[in-house]
Design an enzyme around this catalytic site. Structure first.
Site, PDB file in Angstrom:
ATOM      1  CG  ASP A 101       2.783  -1.194  10.686  1.00 20.77           C
ATOM      2  OD1 ASP A 101       1.557  -1.333   9.977  1.00 20.77           O
ATOM      3  OD2 ASP A 101       3.500  -0.255   9.970  1.00 20.77           O
ATOM      4  N   GLY A 119       0.917  -1.283   0.111  1.00 23.02           N
ATOM      5  CA  GLY A 119       0.035  -0.212   0.098  1.00 23.02           C
ATOM      6  C   GLY A 119       0.873   1.354  -0.058  1.00 23.02           C
ATOM      7  CD  GLN A 154       0.406   3.697   3.546  1.00 20.14           C
ATOM      8  OE1 GLN A 154      -0.522   3.683   2.907  1.00 20.14           O
ATOM      9  NE2 GLN A 154       1.103   2.637   4.006  1.00 20.14           N
TER      10      GLN A 154
END
Length: 419
Positions: A304, A83, A158
């Protein structure tokens, strides 16, 4: 058996992606040492090669990236399972006046892309995708961008990075504000490549910088990979482990702050600065853990690591609550669901909510047949749980660990871990 010894984990994925992309936008050669060895990192390099960037491997995990401007790729750009590759390249390619088509595997094609498509479209890019741009494949016809002042509805490095990268070739200044701080590797890396970056609280802005200055980059070890080995050492009696050269960026170190609250004996040794990123060695040994709470404001700094925190919670002495983590439903798998199902199958007492987990410990785990659903972090988390489970454990889809940590199982076994 206890885990004992010293280990070096693969290079930080987040930093590796950014270093390669910015090196491609620079005019000249940049040597990147310690580049992430997993499949995600390779996807970014492959896409950059297709866009005309020179990429030459000069060591086991060292690459010379030669930037000279991008050109239209002759075919689709395959981002694999990454991603980060797709979202960051969307920002880059939104600024270049040619057509690009970004695709990936079935997991990536099911992950949300509207969060980057919307601000890039506001900047002037023309982007098409499935379901009105919500999902890949994405077709991007770039160029002619104008800078924007963007307030992101989610704290996402992101999204922030995609907008800032697009802003490098936009007309006027580009700013991004977030509801909570997200990892700041892009801001740090942009400055190293000669970009004037302004950071004011939760707002980051850049001025146009169509050509960057090449520079060498040494990538630290990935804390998100190290987290699984650290957790294994905490859980298995008699363990003592040192992980060398790990990145300790404060926007990524929420995992360590949670461990401190839980009473985990993790010591930072030789804290040092490595090319604008803090780096250190981590020493950890077995301990009994207290339960902990993770709230929404902390999730961006440990998103994460939530799967492995859930495993630790099964052995903590009390009830652990993880909330504000709805973002995990849009990863390689629905990580809240897959972790709840996997741990419950092992005998853990787990309650799943819309945005988190409630776990009651300590639990006597048992081995069994589990599924990682193709998710590398779930596979590693369940493997660590298996170390303290009674009986054998088989994990379907465990090969997914190659996405971020090739050789994870070999490293675990070499240190003494057996499940």
């Amino acid at each position: 058996m206890p885990l004992r010894g010293e280990v070096v984990v693969p290079g930080d994925k987040s930093i590796s992606h950014r270093a390669a992309i910015l090196a491609a936008l620079a005019s000249g050669d940049s040597l990147i040492r310690g580049y992430a060895s997993g499949a995600d990192g390779r996807s970014t390099l492959a896409c950059l090669r297709a866009l005309g960037t020179g990429v030459r491997q000069v060591g086991d995990c060292d690459f010379l990236v030669s930037g000279s401007g991008l050109r239209e790729a002759p075919s689709e750009l395959d981002c694999g399972n990454s991603g980060t590759t797709m979202r960051l390249l969307s920002g880059v390619l939104a600024a270049w006046p040619f057509l690009s088509i970004l695709t990936g595997d079935s997991s990536l094609r099911g992950r949300p892309m509207a969060r980057v498509v919307e601000p890039l479209t506001r900047m002037g890019a023309r982007i098409w995708g499935r379901e009105q741009g919500r999902y890949a494949p994405l077709a991007i016809l770039g160029g002619g961008l104008r800078g924007i002042d963007y307030s992101s509805p989610v704290a996402s490095a992101q999204v922030k990075s995609a907008v800032l990268l697009a802003g490098l070739r936009a007309e006027g200044r580009t700013s991004v504000r977030e509801p909570e701080p997200s990892r700041d590797h892009t801001e740090r890396m942009l400055a190293r490549f000669g970009v004037a970056v302004a950071v004011r609280g939760r707002e980051v802005s850049v001025a146009p910088a169509p050509v960057l200055t090449p520079c060498p980059v040494r990538v630290p070890g990935d804390l998100s990979s190290a987290a699984f080995l650290i957790a294994a050492a905490l859980l298995v009696e008699g363990s003592r482990l040192v992980v060398r050269g790990v990145g300790l960026n404060p926007t990524r170190a929420g995992f360590l702050r949670v461990l401190e609250r839980s009473g985990a004996p993790v010591r930072v040794l030789d804290l040092r600065d490595q090319e604008s990123e803090p780096v250190g060695d981590l020493e950890v040994s077995h301990a009994r853990l207290r339960p902990f709470t993770v709230g929404a404001e902390e999730v961006p700094s440990l998103v994460d690591e939530i799967p492995i925190l859930a495993v630790l919670a099964t052995q903590a002495e009390g009830t652990t609550v993880i909330g504000g983590a709805g973002e995990l439903r849009h990863k390689e798998s629905d990580r809240l669901r897959t972790m709840a199902a996997g741990l419950a199958a092992m005998g853990a007492e787990v309650e799943e909510s819309q945005d988190g987990l409630r776990i009651h410990g300590p639990c006597a785990l048992r081995g069994g047949a589990l599924s990682a659903e193709g998710d590398h972090r779930v596979a590693m988390a369940l493997a660590v749980a298996a170390l303290v489970a009674r009986g054998a454990t088989a994990i379907e889809g465990a090969e997914a660990v190659d996405i971020s940590y090739p050789g994870f199982f070999e490293t675990l076994y070499a240190l003494g871990g057996q499940g």
